[in-house]
Design a protein around this motif. Structure first.
Motif, PDB file in Angstrom:
ATOM      1  N   SER A   5       4.745 -31.376   6.208  1.00  0.00           N
ATOM      2  CA  SER A   5       4.834 -30.563   4.998  1.00  0.00           C
ATOM      3  C   SER A   5       6.275 -30.199   4.684  1.00  0.00           C
ATOM      4  O   SER A   5       7.086 -29.967   5.585  1.00  0.00           O
ATOM      5  CB  SER A   5       4.017 -29.280   5.150  1.00  0.00           C
ATOM      6  N   VAL A  10       2.670 -27.161   8.913  1.00  0.00           N
ATOM      7  CA  VAL A  10       1.507 -28.005   9.193  1.00  0.00           C
ATOM      8  C   VAL A  10       1.912 -29.005  10.271  1.00  0.00           C
ATOM      9  O   VAL A  10       2.973 -29.632  10.172  1.00  0.00           O
ATOM     10  CB  VAL A  10       1.045 -28.762   7.923  1.00  0.00           C
ATOM     11  N   ASP A  17      -5.676 -38.452   7.058  1.00  0.00           N
ATOM     12  CA  ASP A  17      -5.722 -36.985   6.974  1.00  0.00           C
ATOM     13  C   ASP A  17      -4.797 -36.472   5.873  1.00  0.00           C
ATOM     14  O   ASP A  17      -5.099 -35.478   5.201  1.00  0.00           O
ATOM     15  CB  ASP A  17      -5.332 -36.360   8.314  1.00  0.00           C
ATOM     16  N   MET A  21      -5.961 -34.246   2.809  1.00  0.00           N
ATOM     17  CA  MET A  21      -5.427 -32.889   2.670  1.00  0.00           C
ATOM     18  C   MET A  21      -4.850 -32.670   1.273  1.00  0.00           C
ATOM     19  O   MET A  21      -4.977 -31.591   0.703  1.00  0.00           O
ATOM     20  CB  MET A  21      -4.356 -32.620   3.736  1.00  0.00           C
ATOM     21  N   ALA A  24      -0.538 -29.715   1.076  1.00  0.00           N
ATOM     22  CA  ALA A  24      -0.490 -29.251   2.464  1.00  0.00           C
ATOM     23  C   ALA A  24      -1.109 -27.862   2.573  1.00  0.00           C
ATOM     24  O   ALA A  24      -1.004 -27.044   1.652  1.00  0.00           O
ATOM     25  CB  ALA A  24       0.947 -29.243   2.964  1.00  0.00           C
ATOM     26  N   ASP A  25      -1.739 -27.594   3.712  1.00  0.00           N
ATOM     27  CA  ASP A  25      -2.441 -26.321   3.877  1.00  0.00           C
ATOM     28  C   ASP A  25      -1.510 -25.116   3.874  1.00  0.00           C
ATOM     29  O   ASP A  25      -1.958 -23.974   3.721  1.00  0.00           O
ATOM     30  CB  ASP A  25      -3.250 -26.336   5.183  1.00  0.00           C
ATOM     31  N   VAL A 208      -7.281 -22.114   1.214  1.00  0.00           N
ATOM     32  CA  VAL A 208      -7.725 -23.096   2.210  1.00  0.00           C
ATOM     33  C   VAL A 208      -9.218 -22.956   2.511  1.00  0.00           C
ATOM     34  O   VAL A 208      -9.921 -23.958   2.688  1.00  0.00           O
ATOM     35  CB  VAL A 208      -6.881 -22.963   3.497  1.00  0.00           C
ATOM     36  N   LYS A 211     -11.067 -24.499  -0.388  1.00  0.00           N
ATOM     37  CA  LYS A 211     -10.794 -25.936  -0.367  1.00  0.00           C
ATOM     38  C   LYS A 211     -11.675 -26.642   0.666  1.00  0.00           C
ATOM     39  O   LYS A 211     -12.275 -27.691   0.385  1.00  0.00           O
ATOM     40  CB  LYS A 211      -9.314 -26.155  -0.045  1.00  0.00           C
ATOM     41  N   HIS A 212     -11.771 -26.058   1.875  1.00  0.00           N
ATOM     42  CA  HIS A 212     -12.555 -26.700   2.930  1.00  0.00           C
ATOM     43  C   HIS A 212     -14.056 -26.552   2.699  1.00  0.00           C
ATOM     44  O   HIS A 212     -14.824 -27.481   2.967  1.00  0.00           O
ATOM     45  CB  HIS A 212     -12.166 -26.112   4.287  1.00  0.00           C
ATOM     46  N   ARG A 217     -10.504 -32.547  -2.703  1.00  0.00           N
ATOM     47  CA  ARG A 217      -9.479 -33.556  -2.472  1.00  0.00           C
ATOM     48  C   ARG A 217      -8.643 -33.700  -3.746  1.00  0.00           C
ATOM     49  O   ARG A 217      -9.157 -33.517  -4.852  1.00  0.00           O
ATOM     50  CB  ARG A 217     -10.095 -34.911  -2.103  1.00  0.00           C
ATOM     51  N   ASN A 223      -0.767 -35.685  -4.212  1.00  0.00           N
ATOM     52  CA  ASN A 223      -1.283 -36.553  -3.152  1.00  0.00           C
ATOM     53  C   ASN A 223      -0.259 -37.643  -2.850  1.00  0.00           C
ATOM     54  O   ASN A 223       0.121 -38.417  -3.727  1.00  0.00           O
ATOM     55  CB  ASN A 223      -2.622 -37.163  -3.570  1.00  0.00           C
TER      56      ASN A 223
END
Length: 462
Positions: A5, A10, A17, A21, A24-25, A208, A211-212, A217, A223
């Motif tokens: 990141s 991160v 992944d 993601m 970035a988280d 987050v 998002k999860h 996505r 991205n």
């Protein structure tokens, strides 16, 4: 290859992944842990490759062994088999010093197809291989939405929601998105600007837990797969000129609002492609031009222009460039982005401005100048530019130097922006695929520009 990141909080992750993601988280953007360096011998070997062969070689550098080469080749071949020109991204000569790189031969007649046909197939591949749910959330200033929808419509295991600014995209762009009636597609027409849509997207991805929970996505150029896919055509264009002995000093003039397309060129250059000059072409929403000239990154008043896909004040990929400008110092980038969030502006010191001006030239094209360029090139060369490409060509003309050639990135078919082109009394014939859109019903939901209103729609859809 691992990905890190821009804000440094991160742990390094692999390619799959990273594309899952998206943002970035920690709120930053993902970049490769190191940029592959290409030798002159490698560049020479690549010079005779087809577009798909070249894409396979470049992707292989960033994917490593996470996707077997034969499967990656199939993904690449499937992605570019949908293009109408055998070269995928042909280069056309306009005059002795100016060329256009035609990036609009994909299914939706826009350069976004280059990356999004691949990313759509990649998401489908990952969904099958991992038995995972893919819920795509994206924002568009016009072309990303249609390209993203086309890339995943009807695909099992994937749903997509696209936000676009209500009444601020061209009619063809709107129709390309909203005439799709597939069950896995949701179009939200947001009352506000593209910057509002983009802000909502980034804030929802930064949540987050949300998002999860909903398996969100990214399809926007946050991205990293989008950026990697776009580096390919810089190499391919350069090689086409080199094959014709036109590669002494090659510039690229890039119409940009979100900094993604020109950042892909910057990445290609850092990999070793001998680009002479990267020209950043903006319209009257010229925050990026002002940054290159003065070292001040500060949004101004929003202006609606004849090149609406570039009507952007806050460039989502700008942070990736800051990461390299500041020597890959994630702590410095975090401090700068915190300052921007708090104060709404960033001012860089003189030594950094000098580095920026070594990396980029920049020119902001005024509305009438954009239309003048369309008229001039249509009359002189019988070549019809769309208004975004016209900004790239105008910037190339303004910053032209004897002994150099400039490739302007032609980002969309002119039929997508007939409203602007008609202002200069130029009539064009629509491609059959676009003409057919006007007879189809539309499917979209108009919503307010708040996070909660978008969340409510997403909860119901996903």
């Amino acid at each position: 290859m691992e990905y890190i990141s821009t804000r440094g909080k991160v742990e390094p992750i692999g390619f799959i992944d990273a594309i899952l993601m998206g943002l970035a988280d920690d709120g930053g953007l993902l970049v490769p842990k190191h940029i592959p360096q290409l030798s002159a011998d490698t560049l020479q070997k690549w010079q005779k490759l087809s577009y798909s062969e070249l894409a396979l070689e470049i992707f292989s550098l960033y994917v490593n062994n996470e996707i077997p080469r034969n499967e990656l080749k199939q993904l690449v071949d499937d992605s570019y088999a949908t293009f109408r020109d055998e070269a995928v991204t042909p280069v056309k000569r306009l005059n002795d010093s100016t060329y256009v790189l035609e990036l609009f031969h994909g299914p939706t007649f826009a350069f976004k197809d280059i990356a999004l046909q691949f990313l759509g197939n990649l998401y489908s591949y990952v969904s099958r291989k991992t038995n995972s749910i893919i819920h795509i959330l994206g924002a568009t200033s016009g072309d990303t939405g249609a390209s993203a929808i086309e890339g995943v419509r009807g695909k099992e295991g994937i749903r997509i929601c696209i936000l676009h600014p209500h009444g601020k995209v061209s009619k063809v762009q709107e129709l390309q998105m909203t005439t799709v009636d597939d069950a896995n597609v949701l179009n939200l027409s947001v009352e506000g600007t593209f910057d509002d849509c983009q802000r909502i997207i980034k804030e929802l991805f930064a949540d987050v837990e949300f998002k999860h929970r909903y398996h969100l996505r990214a399809i926007n150029s946050i991205n990293i797969a989008r950026i990697l896919a776009q580096t390919v055509y810089y190499f391919y264009a350069y090689f086409q000129l080199a094959n014709n002995n036109q590669a002494e000093k090659v510039n690229f003039s890039v119409p940009t609002g979100n900094f993604g397309d020109i950042f892909a060129g910057y990445l290609a250059q850092k990999m070793g492609l001998p680009i002479h000059k990267l020209i950043l072409a903006t319209n009257e929403n010229n925050i990026l031009e002002r940054f290159v000239q003065d070292g001040i990154y500060q949004p101004g008043a929003f202006r609606g222009t004849h090149s609406p896909s570039m009507d952007i004040q806050v460039a989502s990929n700008f942070e990736r460039y800051l990461f390299y400008l500041y020597g890959e110092d994630a702590q410095a980038v975090s401090a700068i982005m915190d300052q921007f969030k708090a104060e709404g502006r960033v001012v860089i010191p003189a030594d950094k401005l000098q580095a920026v001006q070594a990396d980029f030239a920049a020119y902001g094209v005024q509305n009438d100048e954009c239309l003048d360029t369309i008229s001039e090139y249509y009359e002189k060369y019988a070549y019809l530019l769309d208004p975004h490409t016209a900004c790239g060509v105008a910037a190339a003309d303004k910053l032209a130097v004897d002994g150099e050639v400039t490739v302007a990135l032609s980002t969309a078919h002119p039929a997508k922006f007939d409203e602007s082109i008609r202002l200069r009394s130029i009539e064009q014939t629509y491609p059959q695929q676009i003409q057919a859109l006007f007879n189809k019903p539309q499917f979209q939901t108009v919503v307010g520009g708040t996070n909660d209103e978008i969340k409510d729609q997403l909860v119901k859809f996903f």
